[in-house]
Design a protein around this motif. Structure first.
Motif, PDB file in Angstrom:
ATOM      1  N   VAL A  93     -13.619  -6.167   7.340  1.00  0.00           N
ATOM      2  CA  VAL A  93     -12.344  -6.090   8.050  1.00  0.00           C
ATOM      3  C   VAL A  93     -12.489  -4.707   8.719  1.00  0.00           C
ATOM      4  N   TYR A  98     -10.218  -1.914  10.445  1.00  0.00           N
ATOM      5  CA  TYR A  98      -8.821  -1.595  10.760  1.00  0.00           C
ATOM      6  C   TYR A  98      -8.923  -0.486  11.951  1.00  0.00           C
ATOM      7  N   GLY A 152      -4.344  -6.519   9.736  1.00  0.00           N
ATOM      8  CA  GLY A 152      -5.626  -6.495   8.765  1.00  0.00           C
ATOM      9  C   GLY A 152      -5.291  -7.147   7.161  1.00  0.00           C
ATOM     10  N   ILE A 189      -6.266 -10.763   5.420  1.00  0.00           N
ATOM     11  CA  ILE A 189      -7.050 -10.820   4.298  1.00  0.00           C
ATOM     12  C   ILE A 189      -6.327 -11.871   3.202  1.00  0.00           C
ATOM     13  N   LEU A 249     -14.582 -11.025   0.751  1.00  0.00           N
ATOM     14  CA  LEU A 249     -14.539  -9.572   1.552  1.00  0.00           C
ATOM     15  C   LEU A 249     -15.531  -8.928   1.075  1.00  0.00           C
ATOM     16  N   THR A 301     -14.065  -2.948   3.969  1.00  0.00           N
ATOM     17  CA  THR A 301     -13.029  -2.708   4.923  1.00  0.00           C
ATOM     18  C   THR A 301     -13.431  -1.325   5.427  1.00  0.00           C
ATOM     19  N   TYR A 314     -13.881  -9.214  11.176  1.00  0.00           N
ATOM     20  CA  TYR A 314     -12.514  -9.308  11.641  1.00  0.00           C
ATOM     21  C   TYR A 314     -12.289  -7.953  12.351  1.00  0.00           C
ATOM     22  N   CYS A 336      -9.582  -5.459  14.319  1.00  0.00           N
ATOM     23  CA  CYS A 336      -7.924  -5.286  14.703  1.00  0.00           C
ATOM     24  C   CYS A 336      -7.482  -4.858  15.810  1.00  0.00           C
TER      25      CYS A 336
END
Length: 376
Positions: free
Chosen positions: A202, A204, A215, A219, A230, A233, A261, A263
């Motif tokens: 992820v 952010y 975010g 998750i 995961l 991050t 992913y 954001c």
């Protein structure tokens, strides 16, 4: 540790977002609408008005132009903020309301002090309406000063979850597209696309409301509905170059990552740059967030795999219609929160469907794309 990680705030999968915890301070949108009888009905009535071709009728125009001040974090690749201003002004002009507009754009998430200076400058001119956002905790203090001052109706954009601390003296309007809803839409798609197996990261933006709602919600939804793991991050700001560097580092170490992913738009494009540079376009997925012009072009080129396309101009239309209702003595018809619609689109969405969605999404900010019946 690879050198790029020293330049970025990198969190382990188990580490919560630091310092600025918004989730406990806000009402979930659906929960808020159900707290009092009549809230949902007002919200639905207003949504129907926003979807209408014409603004509310204003029988008696104000004797002097309305003063509207806008302070936006609009210096980014995403055209969300600038399209919102275009839609606001076009709908106001359609209503016949006279107005003057004082707008300022700053960098997203990093220029709170400059935003505060612009707000203080705008307040010196006693605006009738002020449009701002809330993403950092410091914004909360600024906003409370505006609310406490009185005389200016405050519109908070890009937030659809009312703050609990402000019960009894909420801003005039929260307006935007619900971040948590969009995050869940993307999570469901990526679970389906990966079969719920594999690993992901992820990326952010800066620590704050938008990063947490997009975010952290993502998750939690992934964890509750799949076996996806995961693995990392990253906080990279809304910065394409930082996102690219972080993605290069991640994917060189873990080329079997199922997806990243992102954001925000800037982050998504930076990750896409890294995927292309490493030749991993057939293996690693990346999403957009919002569906502005840059994302739609990247989808068409195959550089992004999926995004949530906001009906962007609903933002500006909602603000203009709320102002028109208030100026005609019908402020009671304005809900505390307006959340616009979103649609999931992928690189495989057919051209006719995508064209229809974008015509509506940009019906004021890009009227040449709109169907004749939707043009202002």
């Amino acid at each position: 540790m690879p050198g790029v990680l020293a330049l970025l705030l990198v969190l382990s999968p188990a580490t919560p977002a630091p310092a600025q915890e918004f989730a406990a301070q806000v009402h979930d949108l659906e929960h808020y609408l159900g707290l009092e009888p009549g809230r949902r009905a007002i919200s639905e009535g207003f949504a129907a008005q926003v979807a209408a071709d014409t603004p509310p009728v204003v029988a008696a125009l104000p004797p002097s132009p309305l003063r509207i001040a806008i302070i936006y974090p609009g210096n980014q690749v995403s055209d969300y903020w600038r399209r919102s201003v275009a839609a606001l002004t076009a709908r106001l002009e359609q209503s016949g309301l006279p107005y003057t507009l004082d707008s300022h754009f700053t960098a997203a998430g990093t220029e709170v002090r400059r935003q505060e200076a612009y707000i203080m400058e705008a307040l010196d001119h006693d605006p009738d309406y002020m449009v701002f956002t809330l993403d950092a905790l410091r914004h909360k203090t600024i906003i409370e000063r505006i609310i406490g001052r009185g005389g200016t109706r405050l519109i908070l954009q890009n937030i659809t979850t009312p703050l609990k601390d402000w019960e009894g003296y909420q801003p005039f309007l929260y307006v935007g597209f619900d971040h948590a809803t969009g995050a869940r839409m993307l999570a469901d798609h990526l679970i389906e696309r990966t079969g719920g197996q594999g690993s992901y990261a992820v990326f952010y933006g800066p620590p704050g409301y938008v990063s947490q709602m997009r975010g952290d919600t993502f998750i939690r939804h992934i964890e509750s509905g799949s076996d996806l793991e995961l693995q990392a991050t990253y906080y990279v700001g809304f910065d394409r170059a930082k996102a690219r560097r972080a993605a290069l580092d991640l994917l060189r170490e873990s080329p079997d990552t199922s997806f990243v992913y992102a954001c925000s738009t800037d982050i998504a494009l930076g990750v896409a740059d890294a995927i292309a540079e490493l030749g991993l376009g057939d293996r690693v997925l990346v999403n957009g967030w919002g569906g502005g012009s840059a994302e739609l072009a990247a989808l068409a080129a195959g550089d992004l795999n999926v995004t949530v396309l906001r009906m962007n101009d609903d933002n500006g239309v909602a603000m203009a219609d709320a102002i028109a209702l208030a100026e005609s003595g019908r402020a009671g018809q304005v809900p505390t929160v307006f959340a616009g619609q979103m649609a999931l689109v992928t690189e495989q969405t057919d051209a006719a469907t995508l064209a229809a969605l974008t015509r509506h999404a940009f019906r004021y900010s890009d009227p040449e794309t709109a169907a004749p019946s939707e043009r202002p």
